[in-house]
Write a protein that holds these residues in place. Structure first.
Motif, short mmCIF file in Angstrom:
data_model
loop_
_atom_site.label_atom_id
_atom_site.label_comp_id
_atom_site.label_asym_id
_atom_site.label_seq_id
_atom_site.Cartn_x
_atom_site.Cartn_y
_atom_site.Cartn_z
N ASN A 96 2.13 0.21 -0.32
CA ASN A 96 1.43 -0.61 -1.31
C ASN A 96 0.06 0.00 -1.56
OD1 ASN A 96 0.98 -2.97 -2.96
ND2 ASN A 96 -0.33 -3.75 -1.32
N LEU A 97 -0.16 0.50 -2.78
CA LEU A 97 -1.41 1.18 -3.11
C LEU A 97 -2.44 0.17 -3.62
CD1 LEU A 97 -2.96 3.86 -3.45
CD2 LEU A 97 -2.03 3.99 -5.77
N LEU A 98 -3.59 0.15 -2.97
CA LEU A 98 -4.67 -0.76 -3.31
C LEU A 98 -5.99 0.00 -3.38
CD1 LEU A 98 -3.85 -3.60 -0.73
CD2 LEU A 98 -3.48 -3.75 -3.20
N SER A 99 -6.97 -0.61 -4.03
CA SER A 99 -8.34 -0.11 -3.95
C SER A 99 -9.12 -1.05 -3.03
CB SER A 99 -8.99 -0.07 -5.33
OG SER A 99 -9.45 -1.37 -5.70
N GLY A 100 -10.29 -0.61 -2.63
CA GLY A 100 -11.11 -1.44 -1.77
C GLY A 100 -11.64 -2.68 -2.46
#
Length: 283
Positions: free
Chosen positions: A90-94
């Motif tokens: 699961n790709l997320l940003s901060g």
């Protein structure tokens, strides 16, 4: 259902710690790419947490450059090289945050295997404003004096670029949730198609195109769901999404999305507190 949350961050270690806390689960693992332009020292305390890993292979990420693709690939490789038997990445940003309780998130992906969740449109038919990204040369990923003058003359003198191997280009939002099988396929494809990599190194904002295009032009197309599971509020003409505040709470809770962005440590603090109370039962 083991999920690896690959998080791209460059600042606000406290906000990143809060995001990890909101996603904590016995089968949740966290791989953190901290922009190489930032010091790693303020983030080192996170590695003391269970199931949290700081990536050693860091890159300096530039807006609209291939470097953000490379940061994502570095995360994919670290996850693939681990012995964790991950099911989903699961790709997320901060600056993201979940809208569901961790148990709900893991149950959702368990019930939807082997679907891959990513937003995409056919560039040549539905997302025509992105066509110049592909047909023109862009030197965004490079740093040298006079690069924009060089870019200008390249586009004047050279023929229009064409996507390699007659691939159908698709894309949109870079944020996605992929099966580990899809991630391994992407890595294998990139390793065996250097012309593809070189093409997208000269493309503006390739992070919104690379991964969708690879999967769409493969057997994984049948397993692509055109939904990135994110609530993101855009205003017309803006290059970045709006910062979410407490006024967005009802829309977030009614959106059906699993994640949301974009949150700011100051402007969104009240909203994050409300989400913690309503979703995570944290105070």
């Amino acid at each position: 259902m083991k999920i690896a949350h690959l998080i791209l961050a460059h600042s606000e270690p406290g906000q990143l710690a809060r995001l990890i806390r909101a996603l904590e689960h016995p089968d949740a693992y966290f791989f953190l790419h901290i922009d190489a332009k930032a010091s790693l020292d303020p983030f080192r305390f996170l590695a003391a947490r269970e199931r949290v890993f700081l990536l050693n292979e860091r890159v300096k990420v530039g807006w609209g450059a291939y470097s953000i693709v490379q940061a994502t690939i570095n995360g994919f490789r670290a996850i693939a090289a681990s012995d964790l038997s991950i099911d989903y990445v699961n790709l997320l940003s901060g600056s993201d945050y979940p809208l569901k309780y961790p148990d709900e998130i893991h149950r959702f992906f368990q019930e939807h295997q082997p679907d891959n969740f990513m937003q995409y449109e056919l560039v040549m038919e539905d997302w025509k404003e992105a066509i110049p990204r592909l047909t023109e040369y862009h030197l965004t990923n490079y740093a040298f004096p006079g690069k924009y003058m060089v870019q200008k003359w390249m586009n004047k003198l050279l023929p229009a670029r064409q996507v390699p191997d007659h691939l159908v280009p698709v894309g949109r939002s870079q944020w996605m949730s992929l099966t580990m099988d899809a991630v391994r396929f992407i890595l294998q494809y990139l390793d065996s198609h250097p012309r593809f990599v070189n093409f997208f190194k000269h493309t503006w904002a390739p992070d919104e195109l690379v991964f969708q295009t690879i999967l769409y032009n493969s057997d994984f197309r049948a397993k692509m769901v055109n939904d990135n599971l994110r609530y993101i509020r855009w205003l017309e003409g803006k290059a970045s999404p709006e910062i979410l505040t407490e006024t967005d709470l009802t829309k977030l809770l009614n959106s059906g999305a699993i994640f949301a962005r974009k949150f700011d440590v100051l402007s969104s603090s009240g909203l994050l507190d409300q989400l913690d109370k309503k979703i995570l039962n944290h105070t």
